[in-house]
Structure formats: structure tokens, C-alpha cells
Design a protein around this motif. Structure first.
Motif, PDB file in Angstrom:
ATOM      1  N   PHE A 259     -47.066 -31.383  83.511  1.00 53.08           N
ATOM      2  CA  PHE A 259     -46.670 -30.143  84.156  1.00 53.08           C
ATOM      3  C   PHE A 259     -45.154 -30.005  84.055  1.00 53.08           C
ATOM      4  O   PHE A 259     -44.416 -30.742  84.707  1.00 53.08           O
ATOM      5  CB  PHE A 259     -47.129 -30.233  85.614  1.00 53.08           C
ATOM      6  N   LEU A 260     -44.674 -29.095  83.202  1.00 49.90           N
ATOM      7  CA  LEU A 260     -43.240 -28.939  82.979  1.00 49.90           C
ATOM      8  C   LEU A 260     -42.771 -27.564  83.433  1.00 49.90           C
ATOM      9  O   LEU A 260     -42.871 -26.578  82.693  1.00 49.90           O
ATOM     10  CB  LEU A 260     -42.895 -29.118  81.498  1.00 49.90           C
ATOM     11  N   TYR A 261     -42.288 -27.513  84.654  1.00 50.66           N
ATOM     12  CA  TYR A 261     -41.749 -26.265  85.180  1.00 50.66           C
ATOM     13  C   TYR A 261     -40.383 -26.535  85.781  1.00 50.66           C
ATOM     14  O   TYR A 261     -39.930 -27.677  85.877  1.00 50.66           O
ATOM     15  CB  TYR A 261     -42.694 -25.650  86.223  1.00 50.66           C
ATOM     16  N   ASP A 262     -39.719 -25.487  86.229  1.00 46.51           N
ATOM     17  CA  ASP A 262     -38.391 -25.588  86.828  1.00 46.51           C
ATOM     18  C   ASP A 262     -37.444 -26.311  85.867  1.00 46.51           C
ATOM     19  O   ASP A 262     -37.337 -25.955  84.716  1.00 46.51           O
ATOM     20  CB  ASP A 262     -38.473 -26.277  88.191  1.00 46.51           C
ATOM     21  N   GLN A 263     -36.778 -27.354  86.340  1.00 47.94           N
ATOM     22  CA  GLN A 263     -35.801 -28.059  85.521  1.00 47.94           C
ATOM     23  C   GLN A 263     -36.428 -29.179  84.694  1.00 47.94           C
ATOM     24  O   GLN A 263     -35.731 -29.902  83.991  1.00 47.94           O
ATOM     25  CB  GLN A 263     -34.695 -28.640  86.412  1.00 47.94           C
ATOM     26  N   GLU A 264     -37.743 -29.317  84.762  1.00 47.44           N
ATOM     27  CA  GLU A 264     -38.405 -30.413  84.058  1.00 47.44           C
ATOM     28  C   GLU A 264     -38.788 -30.056  82.626  1.00 47.44           C
ATOM     29  O   GLU A 264     -39.382 -30.863  81.932  1.00 47.44           O
ATOM     30  CB  GLU A 264     -39.674 -30.814  84.830  1.00 47.44           C
ATOM     31  N   HIS A 265     -38.451 -28.832  82.191  1.00 50.37           N
ATOM     32  CA  HIS A 265     -38.967 -28.389  80.900  1.00 50.37           C
ATOM     33  C   HIS A 265     -38.143 -28.890  79.717  1.00 50.37           C
ATOM     34  O   HIS A 265     -38.553 -28.719  78.578  1.00 50.37           O
ATOM     35  CB  HIS A 265     -39.018 -26.860  80.858  1.00 50.37           C
ATOM     36  N   ASP A 266     -37.004 -29.503  79.956  1.00 50.23           N
ATOM     37  CA  ASP A 266     -36.149 -29.982  78.866  1.00 50.23           C
ATOM     38  C   ASP A 266     -36.542 -31.408  78.497  1.00 50.23           C
ATOM     39  O   ASP A 266     -36.284 -32.343  79.239  1.00 50.23           O
ATOM     40  CB  ASP A 266     -34.687 -29.923  79.293  1.00 50.23           C
ATOM     41  N   MET A 267     -37.170 -31.579  77.337  1.00 50.81           N
ATOM     42  CA  MET A 267     -37.614 -32.901  76.918  1.00 50.81           C
ATOM     43  C   MET A 267     -36.573 -33.606  76.069  1.00 50.81           C
ATOM     44  O   MET A 267     -36.778 -34.742  75.647  1.00 50.81           O
ATOM     45  CB  MET A 267     -38.943 -32.807  76.166  1.00 50.81           C
ATOM     46  N   SER A 268     -35.445 -32.945  75.815  1.00 51.31           N
ATOM     47  CA  SER A 268     -34.423 -33.559  74.983  1.00 51.31           C
ATOM     48  C   SER A 268     -33.570 -34.559  75.753  1.00 51.31           C
ATOM     49  O   SER A 268     -32.740 -35.242  75.164  1.00 51.31           O
ATOM     50  CB  SER A 268     -33.509 -32.477  74.389  1.00 51.31           C
ATOM     51  N   ASN A 269     -33.768 -34.654  77.073  1.00 53.60           N
ATOM     52  CA  ASN A 269     -32.931 -35.541  77.887  1.00 53.60           C
ATOM     53  C   ASN A 269     -33.444 -36.976  77.927  1.00 53.60           C
ATOM     54  O   ASN A 269     -32.881 -37.820  78.619  1.00 53.60           O
ATOM     55  CB  ASN A 269     -32.816 -35.001  79.317  1.00 53.60           C
TER      56      ASN A 269
ATOM     57  N   TYR B  18     -47.928 -27.979  79.802  1.00 53.39           N
ATOM     58  CA  TYR B  18     -47.669 -26.568  80.067  1.00 53.39           C
ATOM     59  C   TYR B  18     -46.442 -26.389  80.935  1.00 53.39           C
ATOM     60  O   TYR B  18     -46.044 -27.269  81.693  1.00 53.39           O
ATOM     61  CB  TYR B  18     -48.867 -25.849  80.690  1.00 53.39           C
ATOM     62  N   GLY B  19     -45.816 -25.215  80.782  1.00 52.68           N
ATOM     63  CA  GLY B  19     -44.610 -24.948  81.548  1.00 52.68           C
ATOM     64  C   GLY B  19     -43.847 -23.764  80.986  1.00 52.68           C
ATOM     65  O   GLY B  19     -44.242 -23.163  79.984  1.00 52.68           O
ATOM     66  N   HIS B  20     -42.712 -23.438  81.626  1.00 51.60           N
ATOM     67  CA  HIS B  20     -41.854 -22.346  81.182  1.00 51.60           C
ATOM     68  C   HIS B  20     -40.838 -22.847  80.151  1.00 51.60           C
ATOM     69  O   HIS B  20     -39.642 -22.585  80.257  1.00 51.60           O
ATOM     70  CB  HIS B  20     -41.112 -21.739  82.373  1.00 51.60           C
ATOM     71  N   PHE B  21     -41.305 -23.599  79.171  1.00 52.16           N
ATOM     72  CA  PHE B  21     -40.409 -24.096  78.127  1.00 52.16           C
ATOM     73  C   PHE B  21     -40.380 -23.109  76.961  1.00 52.16           C
ATOM     74  O   PHE B  21     -41.224 -22.217  76.859  1.00 52.16           O
ATOM     75  CB  PHE B  21     -40.851 -25.482  77.641  1.00 52.16           C
ATOM     76  N   HIS B  22     -39.400 -23.271  76.090  1.00 50.55           N
ATOM     77  CA  HIS B  22     -39.370 -22.442  74.894  1.00 50.55           C
ATOM     78  C   HIS B  22     -39.876 -23.236  73.698  1.00 50.55           C
ATOM     79  O   HIS B  22     -40.079 -24.451  73.767  1.00 50.55           O
ATOM     80  CB  HIS B  22     -37.961 -21.888  74.625  1.00 50.55           C
ATOM     81  N   PHE B  23     -40.096 -22.542  72.611  1.00 44.28           N
ATOM     82  CA  PHE B  23     -40.598 -23.180  71.397  1.00 44.28           C
ATOM     83  C   PHE B  23     -39.674 -24.312  70.960  1.00 44.28           C
ATOM     84  O   PHE B  23     -38.457 -24.198  71.028  1.00 44.28           O
ATOM     85  CB  PHE B  23     -40.705 -22.155  70.269  1.00 44.28           C
ATOM     86  N   GLY B  24     -40.266 -25.399  70.501  1.00 41.63           N
ATOM     87  CA  GLY B  24     -39.505 -26.540  70.007  1.00 41.63           C
ATOM     88  C   GLY B  24     -39.892 -27.844  70.668  1.00 41.63           C
ATOM     89  O   GLY B  24     -39.529 -28.922  70.196  1.00 41.63           O
ATOM     90  N   ILE B  25     -40.670 -27.766  71.730  1.00 37.21           N
ATOM     91  CA  ILE B  25     -41.038 -28.961  72.476  1.00 37.21           C
ATOM     92  C   ILE B  25     -41.888 -29.917  71.638  1.00 37.21           C
ATOM     93  O   ILE B  25     -41.904 -31.129  71.876  1.00 37.21           O
ATOM     94  CB  ILE B  25     -41.771 -28.556  73.777  1.00 37.21           C
ATOM     95  N   HIS B  26     -42.554 -29.381  70.632  1.00 30.98           N
ATOM     96  CA  HIS B  26     -43.418 -30.214  69.796  1.00 30.98           C
ATOM     97  C   HIS B  26     -42.630 -31.302  69.058  1.00 30.98           C
ATOM     98  O   HIS B  26     -43.205 -32.328  68.672  1.00 30.98           O
ATOM     99  CB  HIS B  26     -44.166 -29.345  68.772  1.00 30.98           C
ATOM    100  N   ARG B  27     -41.337 -31.100  68.872  1.00 32.21           N
ATOM    101  CA  ARG B  27     -40.519 -32.076  68.146  1.00 32.21           C
ATOM    102  C   ARG B  27     -40.383 -33.396  68.909  1.00 32.21           C
ATOM    103  O   ARG B  27     -40.035 -34.415  68.316  1.00 32.21           O
ATOM    104  CB  ARG B  27     -39.138 -31.490  67.883  1.00 32.21           C
ATOM    105  N   PHE B  28     -40.645 -33.374  70.203  1.00 32.82           N
ATOM    106  CA  PHE B  28     -40.497 -34.566  71.029  1.00 32.82           C
ATOM    107  C   PHE B  28     -41.841 -35.249  71.318  1.00 32.82           C
ATOM    108  O   PHE B  28     -41.899 -36.197  72.092  1.00 32.82           O
ATOM    109  CB  PHE B  28     -39.817 -34.200  72.355  1.00 32.82           C
TER     110      PHE B  28
END
Length: 232
Positions: free
Chosen positions: A41-51, A66-76
Motif C-alpha cells: 500500500f503506497l500512499y501519501d509520502q510512501e510512494h517514492d521507491m527510489s529512497n 497500489y498508490g498515488h505513484f507516477h509511472f516508473g515504479i516498475h524499475r524498482f
């Protein structure tokens, strides 16, 4: 890659949840398809997987994100993956968003917006408000939003781009493409006490349109893609 009950391998599902597109209802349907421990569950400030918070070993066994992330999360994500999303008529989405934010005291921008008129909200140059070409931004994964990149991402990386105004048809296509079972639902998080578009001042509608020209083009493109996928 994971397996479940000896079923064929399936890519990790990435539900890119665009604000006010029926995504909360869709999320409730997704929750019936996968065990809770296999969902992230990736919402709020948890949607950045680059950290580095979610290294590959933490994603083992995850079947849905799922979450309010933008395209590109698949790279992680170490496993193969596929996106789904819902897009909505951009004017309807911004109007719904305005009512939602002004009525919901728990919304992060409620205090900034609660005393604004709809025209003021639609005109505000504030990315936090998500009132300008948000759908193109999230699907393209870059800022400023890139319409052509968004279209290419939809073609290459999305199993289904649903349309809120064609929710049931979109849902049945997701069921077919992703092997879902029970897709019954009750609508969740509907905005109450909002005016229909025909009752909203033309200058407000015009302002929303002027700030969402890319989203309008992307929405029409998504409509065409969906209708083509629905053809027998």
C-alpha cells in the motif's frame, strides 16, 4: 517470480491510482483478488521507491502494489510487472476533486482550499492541488507532463487503462486480462453534494479546460484504446 496455488505465473500488478477517478472502489475490488500480505500500500509520502526503503528482498512475494505513484515504479521491482489505471473526464475529475477537498477535513490541502471558490481552485498554480494535467503527469512519469510519452507508456506497459465513465466495461476487461474472480462492488468515496457540470459557470469550466488540455487529449486517446480492446 511468484506462483500461487500452482496457477500460471502472473506479473506484479501496479495500480496507478489517479485522484478522483473511482480508484478507491477499484482498490476494494483488487483487495478481493490478492491476500493482504501480498499487497503493498503506497500512499501519501510512501510512494517514492527510489529512497531505498523497499529493496528487492522486501518485495519478494508481493503480487500487487497500489498508490498515488507516477509511472516508473516498475524499475524498482525485481519481478515482471504490469500497470493498470483509471482515467476520468478531466473536467469532471477537477470538479469532483474540488468538492472532495473542501468537504474532507482530513485531506492534506483542505485548509488551503476550504475557503476558495471553484474558480480560484481551478486557477491556482499549485502542484499540490492536482488540478492541472495530473493524469498526463502520472502516466508519463515526468514533469512537465509529456503527452506523447504518456501514450507510449500506456501502449507498452499497461494491461488496461480504464475509463471512469465506462467503469463496468473497464472492470470486466481487467477481469479477463488479469484472471480476477469476484468483481462485484459497492461505490466508495463518492463526492457528496456536488453540482452537475451543467450547473457550473462556464468561466469555471473554461478555466479547467485551459489547464487540462493534455489530460483531455490523453483521456480521448484512452477512450479509443479501451473501445478497441472491448471489441469482440
Amino acid at each position: 517470480m511468484f506462483q500461487k496455488n500452482n496457477s500460471p505465473q502472473q506479473p506484479v500488478l501496479l495500480f496507478l491510482h489517479v485522484h478522483k477517478t473511482g480508484g478507491t472502489t477499484l482498490r476494494s475490488i483488487i483487495n478481493k483478488q490478492y491476500p493482504a500480505e501480498e499487497c503493498l500500500f503506497l500512499y501519501d509520502q510512501e510512494h517514492d521507491m527510489s529512497n531505498g526503503k523497499y529493496p528487492p528482498n522486501k518485495l519478494e512475494g508481493i503480487r500487487c502494489i497500489y498508490g498515488h505513484f507516477h509511472f516508473g515504479i516498475h524499475r524498482f521491482i525485481p519481478q515482471p510487472s504490469t500497470y493498470i489505471t483509471m482515467l476520468r473526464d478531466p473536467v469532471e475529475r477537477v470538479v469532483s476533486l474540488y468538492y472532495h477537498v473542501t468537504q474532507n477535513r482530513m485531506d492534506p490541502i483542505h485548509e488551503q482550499v476550504k475557503n476558495m471558490s471553484m474558480l480560484e481552485f481551478a486557477s491556482a498554480n499549485n502542484r499540490e492541488f492536482n488540478n492541472s494535467d495530473l493524469q498526463t503527469y502520472l502516466i508519463s512519469g515526468v514533469y512537465p507532463p509529456d503527452l506523447e510519452r504518456a501514450k507510449k507508456n500506456m501502449q507498452k506497459h499497461f494491461s488496461v487503462v480504464g475509463i471512469t465513465e465506462m467503469f463496468d466495461e473497464s472492470l470486466k476487461l481487467m477481469q479477463k486480462k488479469l484472471g480476477w474472480h469476484d468483481i462485484s462492488y459497492t461505490k466508495i468515496n463518492q463526492t457528496a453534494n456536488r453540482l452537475p457540470l451543467q450547473s457550473i459557470e462556464k468561466k469555471v469550466i473554461d478555466q479547467i479546460v485551459s489547464r487540462n488540455t493534455l489530460d483531455i487529449q490523453l483521456y480521448r486517446y484512452a477512450q479509443q484504446l479501451l473501445k478497441k480492446q472491448l471489441q469482440p
